[in-house]
Each structure stands twice: as C-alpha cells, then as structure tokens.
Design an enzyme around this catalytic site. Sequence first.
Site, PDB file in Angstrom:
ATOM      1  N   SER A  37       4.750  -1.165   4.165  1.00  0.00           N
ATOM      2  CA  SER A  37       4.913  -2.543   4.647  1.00  0.00           C
ATOM      3  C   SER A  37       5.064  -3.473   3.450  1.00  0.00           C
ATOM      4  O   SER A  37       4.351  -3.310   2.447  1.00  0.00           O
ATOM      5  CB  SER A  37       3.685  -2.990   5.437  1.00  0.00           C
TER       6      SER A  37
ATOM      7  N   GLN B 126       0.863  -1.191   0.000  1.00  0.00           N
ATOM      8  CA  GLN B 126       0.000   0.000   0.000  1.00  0.00           C
ATOM      9  C   GLN B 126       0.897   1.238   0.000  1.00  0.00           C
ATOM     10  O   GLN B 126       1.497   1.574   1.012  1.00  0.00           O
ATOM     11  CB  GLN B 126      -0.840  -0.057   1.281  1.00  0.00           C
TER      12      GLN B 126
ATOM     13  N   SER C  28       1.371   6.463   2.484  1.00  0.00           N
ATOM     14  CA  SER C  28       2.026   7.465   3.331  1.00  0.00           C
ATOM     15  C   SER C  28       3.276   8.032   2.677  1.00  0.00           C
ATOM     16  O   SER C  28       3.988   7.336   1.950  1.00  0.00           O
ATOM     17  CB  SER C  28       2.439   6.846   4.670  1.00  0.00           C
TER      18      SER C  28
ATOM     19  N   GLU D  76      -8.774  -1.951   5.975  1.00  0.00           N
ATOM     20  CA  GLU D  76      -7.587  -2.108   6.826  1.00  0.00           C
ATOM     21  C   GLU D  76      -7.989  -2.039   8.300  1.00  0.00           C
ATOM     22  O   GLU D  76      -7.602  -2.875   9.104  1.00  0.00           O
ATOM     23  CB  GLU D  76      -6.559  -1.012   6.512  1.00  0.00           C
TER      24      GLU D  76
HETATM   25  C1  LIG Z   1       3.475  -0.970  11.428  1.00  0.00           C
HETATM   26  C2  LIG Z   1       3.116   0.093  10.445  1.00  0.00           C
HETATM   27  C3  LIG Z   1       2.833  -0.258   9.139  1.00  0.00           C
HETATM   28  C4  LIG Z   1       2.524   0.718   8.203  1.00  0.00           C
HETATM   29  N1  LIG Z   1       2.291   0.323   6.921  1.00  0.00           N
HETATM   30  C5  LIG Z   1       2.013   1.255   5.985  1.00  0.00           C
HETATM   31  C6  LIG Z   1       1.817   0.849   4.625  1.00  0.00           C
HETATM   32  O1  LIG Z   1       1.919  -0.329   4.267  1.00  0.00           O
HETATM   33  N2  LIG Z   1       1.554   1.798   3.716  1.00  0.00           N
HETATM   34  C7  LIG Z   1       1.440   3.118   4.041  1.00  0.00           C
HETATM   35  O2  LIG Z   1       1.158   3.913   3.157  1.00  0.00           O
HETATM   36  N3  LIG Z   1       1.651   3.538   5.333  1.00  0.00           N
HETATM   37  C8  LIG Z   1       1.940   2.632   6.287  1.00  0.00           C
HETATM   38  N4  LIG Z   1       2.168   3.028   7.599  1.00  0.00           N
HETATM   39  C9  LIG Z   1       2.169   4.454   7.910  1.00  0.00           C
HETATM   40  C10 LIG Z   1       1.015   4.940   8.762  1.00  0.00           C
HETATM   41  O3  LIG Z   1      -0.182   4.945   8.025  1.00  0.00           O
HETATM   42  C11 LIG Z   1       1.391   6.343   9.283  1.00  0.00           C
HETATM   43  O4  LIG Z   1       2.543   6.193  10.097  1.00  0.00           O
HETATM   44  C12 LIG Z   1       0.275   6.945  10.091  1.00  0.00           C
HETATM   45  O5  LIG Z   1      -0.809   7.282   9.271  1.00  0.00           O
HETATM   46  C13 LIG Z   1       0.761   8.212  10.839  1.00  0.00           C
HETATM   47  O6  LIG Z   1       1.388   9.103   9.965  1.00  0.00           O
HETATM   48  P1  LIG Z   1       2.829   9.712  10.287  1.00  0.00           P
HETATM   49  O7  LIG Z   1       3.741   8.599  10.667  1.00  0.00           O
HETATM   50  O8  LIG Z   1       3.217  10.574   9.139  1.00  0.00           O
HETATM   51  O9  LIG Z   1       2.634  10.611  11.594  1.00  0.00           O
HETATM   52  P2  LIG Z   1       2.038  12.084  11.644  1.00  0.00           P
HETATM   53  O10 LIG Z   1       0.765  12.168  10.891  1.00  0.00           O
HETATM   54  O11 LIG Z   1       3.105  13.049  11.276  1.00  0.00           O
HETATM   55  O12 LIG Z   1       1.697  12.223  13.183  1.00  0.00           O
HETATM   56  C14 LIG Z   1       2.680  12.554  14.167  1.00  0.00           C
HETATM   57  C15 LIG Z   1       1.980  12.667  15.521  1.00  0.00           C
HETATM   58  O13 LIG Z   1       0.997  13.733  15.478  1.00  0.00           O
HETATM   59  C16 LIG Z   1      -0.297  13.230  15.837  1.00  0.00           C
HETATM   60  N5  LIG Z   1      -1.322  13.893  15.033  1.00  0.00           N
HETATM   61  C17 LIG Z   1      -1.292  14.108  13.686  1.00  0.00           C
HETATM   62  N6  LIG Z   1      -2.421  14.723  13.272  1.00  0.00           N
HETATM   63  C18 LIG Z   1      -3.207  14.867  14.380  1.00  0.00           C
HETATM   64  C19 LIG Z   1      -4.500  15.435  14.615  1.00  0.00           C
HETATM   65  N7  LIG Z   1      -5.231  15.950  13.626  1.00  0.00           N
HETATM   66  N8  LIG Z   1      -4.977  15.411  15.884  1.00  0.00           N
HETATM   67  C20 LIG Z   1      -4.244  14.877  16.916  1.00  0.00           C
HETATM   68  N9  LIG Z   1      -2.994  14.348  16.750  1.00  0.00           N
HETATM   69  C21 LIG Z   1      -2.500  14.336  15.514  1.00  0.00           C
HETATM   70  C22 LIG Z   1      -0.247  11.751  15.524  1.00  0.00           C
HETATM   71  O14 LIG Z   1      -1.183  11.021  16.295  1.00  0.00           O
HETATM   72  C23 LIG Z   1       1.195  11.395  15.891  1.00  0.00           C
HETATM   73  O15 LIG Z   1       1.306  11.176  17.281  1.00  0.00           O
HETATM   74  C24 LIG Z   1       2.489   2.091   8.571  1.00  0.00           C
HETATM   75  C25 LIG Z   1       2.773   2.446   9.891  1.00  0.00           C
HETATM   76  C26 LIG Z   1       3.088   1.477  10.819  1.00  0.00           C
HETATM   77  C27 LIG Z   1       3.395   1.892  12.218  1.00  0.00           C
END
Ligand SMILES: Cc1cc2nc3c(=O)[nH]c(=O)nc-3n(C[C@H](O)[C@H](O)[C@H](O)COP(=O)(O)OP(=O)(O)OC[C@H]3O[C@@H](n4cnc5c(N)ncnc54)[C@H](O)[C@@H]3O)c2cc1C
Length: 408
Positions: A172, A137, A140, A255
């Site tokens: 992933s 997928q 991100s 998902e």
């Molecule tokens: C095990 C794992 C597998 C994954 N697999 C995939 C995959 O296969 N494909 C893919 O595309 N992505 C994947 N991801 C990514 C995942 O979807 C993102 O990590 C997730 O959506 C959070 O985005 P970010 O890491 O950019 O954090 P950010 O969005 O930058 O967030 C940083 C912090 O700010 C907080 N925050 C952000 N916005 C808000 C809000 N509006 N209100 C309150 N708090 C907020 C968040 O909760 C977090 O604590 C995976 C992640 C993990 C951990």
Amino acid sequence: MDFDPTPEEVALRAEARAWLEANAEPYDATALETTRTYRAHTEEDDEAMLASAREWARTKAAARWAAPSWPEEYGGRALTPQLASVFGEEEATFDVIGRMFMVGTEMVGPTVIQWGTDEQRDRWLEPILNADDVWCQLFSEPGAGSDLAGLSTRAVRDGDEWVVNGQKVWTSAAHYANRGILLARTDVDVPKHKGITAIVVDMGQPGVEVRPIRQIDGAIHFNEVFLTDVRVPVANTLGPEGMGWPVALTMLGHERASIGGGGMYTFEQVVQLAQECGRVDDPVIRQRLVDLYEHFELLRFIGYRVKTALAKGEMPGGEASVMKLLVSELYERGGDLMVEILGAGGMLTHEDAPYGGRFTDLFMGQWAPRIGGGTDQVQRNVIGERVLGLPGDLRADKTLPFKDLPKS
Ligand SMILES: Cc1cc2nc3c(=O)[nH]c(=O)nc-3n(C[C@H](O)[C@H](O)[C@H](O)COP(=O)(O)OP(=O)(O)OC[C@H]3O[C@@H](n4cnc5c(N)ncnc54)[C@H](O)[C@@H]3O)c2cc1C
C-alpha cells in the site's frame, strides 16, 4: 465491561472536540455524498487527496494531535492507547482525510519507538508527523502472505551495507511513499522465523522499482515492488539482525489495532440510501438492514470491552481478534446490501452508476479489510487457537533451516 467514560476521557474528548471544531468542518453522517470511499479514479484525484491529507496532517502535527500516543519528546502527548483513540473517534466525525498516513503514525512510529536506536528515533519519527516522510510496509511477497515468515527476499551483508534482492507485492502507498520497512531473509541456515531482519529502505533509491496495481474499482491502492541490488546502510537495520520477526509482530499488532478505526460509512447512510432508492418498505431489505444494525452494535459493544481492557492496563487479546473479524463482516454485509438496494444500478461503476459509483466502490472495497492485515480465515485460526484453546495446525516447518524447506 465499563460503559462510563473516565474523567480523563471526558476532559480529553472536550479538548479534542473544541480543537476540531475550530479547525475542521463537521462530517454529515447521514448525507450520501459524504460516505468515505477514498478511492481516487484518476491521477489528479490521487494528488488532490494526498495534498488534502498532507495539509490536515500538518495542522494536526502543529497541535500535537498527529500521533497522540507517542512520547512528548517526539511530538506526541504520551496518551494511553485508550485516550489516544478518543481523538480518532472525534476526528471521524469531521470532514477530513485523517488516516491516509496511518502506516507512519500508527504502525511505523510505535515500532521505531519500541525497536529503534536513539539516533533512528531522532531521524525517522518527526518527519512522519508532518507527512514529510510517507512510509510503506514491504512485507508480503508473491509466495509469502499469510505465511509471511516464508518470505524469500534476500539481504546479504557487504561491509557496511546490505545488498537486497527480491520482490514485494500488495505494498500500500508505495507509489507515493519515500520510505519503507522491509523484511528480508539474512540467514537461510536457521528456521524461517529466525533468519529475518527488518531494514529501512529509501523508496527513491536506485534498484527500487515500484509498479502500481490498478484494482477492479479503478483505483490504485497498492503496488508491486521489485528490489534489484539495492544497497542499504547497515545503520538502517531496525532491531537486532535476525530479530525481524518480532519487529514484524510489533508492527502487525499495531496494524490490527488500527483496522476499524474511522468507519467508511454509517448505518444511517445505508438507511438513507434505502429510503432514496424506494426500497425501505421491502421486507427483505428491512431484515438485512436490521442485521447490519446488529453488526454495528456488536462492534460498538466489543469496542467497550477493548477499551475496558486498555483502561485496566491490559492488552486486549481475544476481543481485538474478534473485533477485526467483525469489522470484515460489517464491510461484507454492508457492501452486499448497498448493491442489493441499488438494484440493476448496482451493476454499474463510476460515473455510469447511481451516486457516481461510490456504493459500488464500497461493495468492491469490502475485500480490503477481509484480506489486509491478515485474512478472515487466518483470523479464525487465531481465535480458534488463542481464544478458544483449540489445537493448532500441524507445522513441520518451524524447526528445519529455511534452506531445507520445500518451496514452490
Ligand atoms: C487492502 C490491502 C492492503 C495491503 N497492504 C499491504 C502492505 O502495505 N504491505 C504488505 O506487505 N502487504 C499488504 N497487503 C497484503 C496482505 O497482508 C496479504 O494479502 C494477506 O496477508 C494474505 O496473503 P496472500 O494475499 O498472499 O494470500 P494467501 O496467504 O496466499 O492466502 C490465500 C487464501 O488461503 C487462505 N489461507 C492461507 N493460509 C491459511 C491457513 N493457514 N488456514 C486457513 N486459510 C488459509 C487465506 O485466508 C486466503 O483465502 C495488503 C492487502 C490488502 C488486501
């Protein structure tokens, strides 16, 4: 809330159980060496895990158990989501790697069934069942996670092809997947949710570079993916051009529904750990064990609510959001408790640590469900707004064209 299984459920469970008993070994839910870490520390471990998961996928596909909710013409059994989950529950009680290719079977498949053309369904669905095609997928990005609609990977039309440039992260399985569903911006003149298109990319083609990310626990689960002048046939567009956001919501809905199925460990295993480590008489550990037990039970009961809604043909809304949050909290509390029980040994990892490090792995792995599929904080926003009816965040970025939005 309905606690009693329907006659169809009873019959299906018996059929699934008989088939599983004939084809797999039971899972010992109390033995400590059988907790499911799935965290390979070396390339050989990774390959062995992949081979075992692929063999099991093929066994299931031959008996139409690989994706039981898919229509029969595509190799499924046309079961309702409620009945399909019965097979998953039974499978979790056997010693098999059953969910390694769930991006394909539980997320991509239903999305292609809903949004794909007949030609795309014929091309993409069947190889998912046998794990001949493994999907990832590509959503991100470094600047777009929780705010996924802010993504900036571009796809520009050139005749019958898209030319894609950008970067994805946390993908992933990209290091062993051969296909990916990519979200790309195809129009910057409309608001951010409207200018996105979903495109299926071959991961082995020129211009796609996959860089694995080694995690704190030593395993490789996800990757950075760089896309440079990647040419993709327009025939690989999933759903109409500019409708990538609803396609993504379909996939993310599947998902979230799949997170939490097939637990990594049981409550009995944590009690067993406390017993073997001589901590079961410690009043603080006992209190935390009870707290963990309550969490397992809460999940079980909210599971009944989700099932009841599904059995009535309703989409579980609030229950599913609360369930996702409870799964996160369960892994947080369980992981913290395991290292507490291990005492000083909980500071070690891998073969230096007690039990080969599987419990420190589980402790470190707690952040996967707490972030993946939408973070806990974002899940709380969803519950606040859609379940409790609280006012939403002020959003100034919903109506402006994407190109006029401030970016970092
Ligand atoms: C095990 C794992 C597998 C994954 N697999 C995939 C995959 O296969 N494909 C893919 O595309 N992505 C994947 N991801 C990514 C995942 O979807 C993102 O990590 C997730 O959506 C959070 O985005 P970010 O890491 O950019 O954090 P950010 O969005 O930058 O967030 C940083 C912090 O700010 C907080 N925050 C952000 N916005 C808000 C809000 N509006 N209100 C309150 N708090 C907020 C968040 O909760 C977090 O604590 C995976 C992640 C993990 C951990």
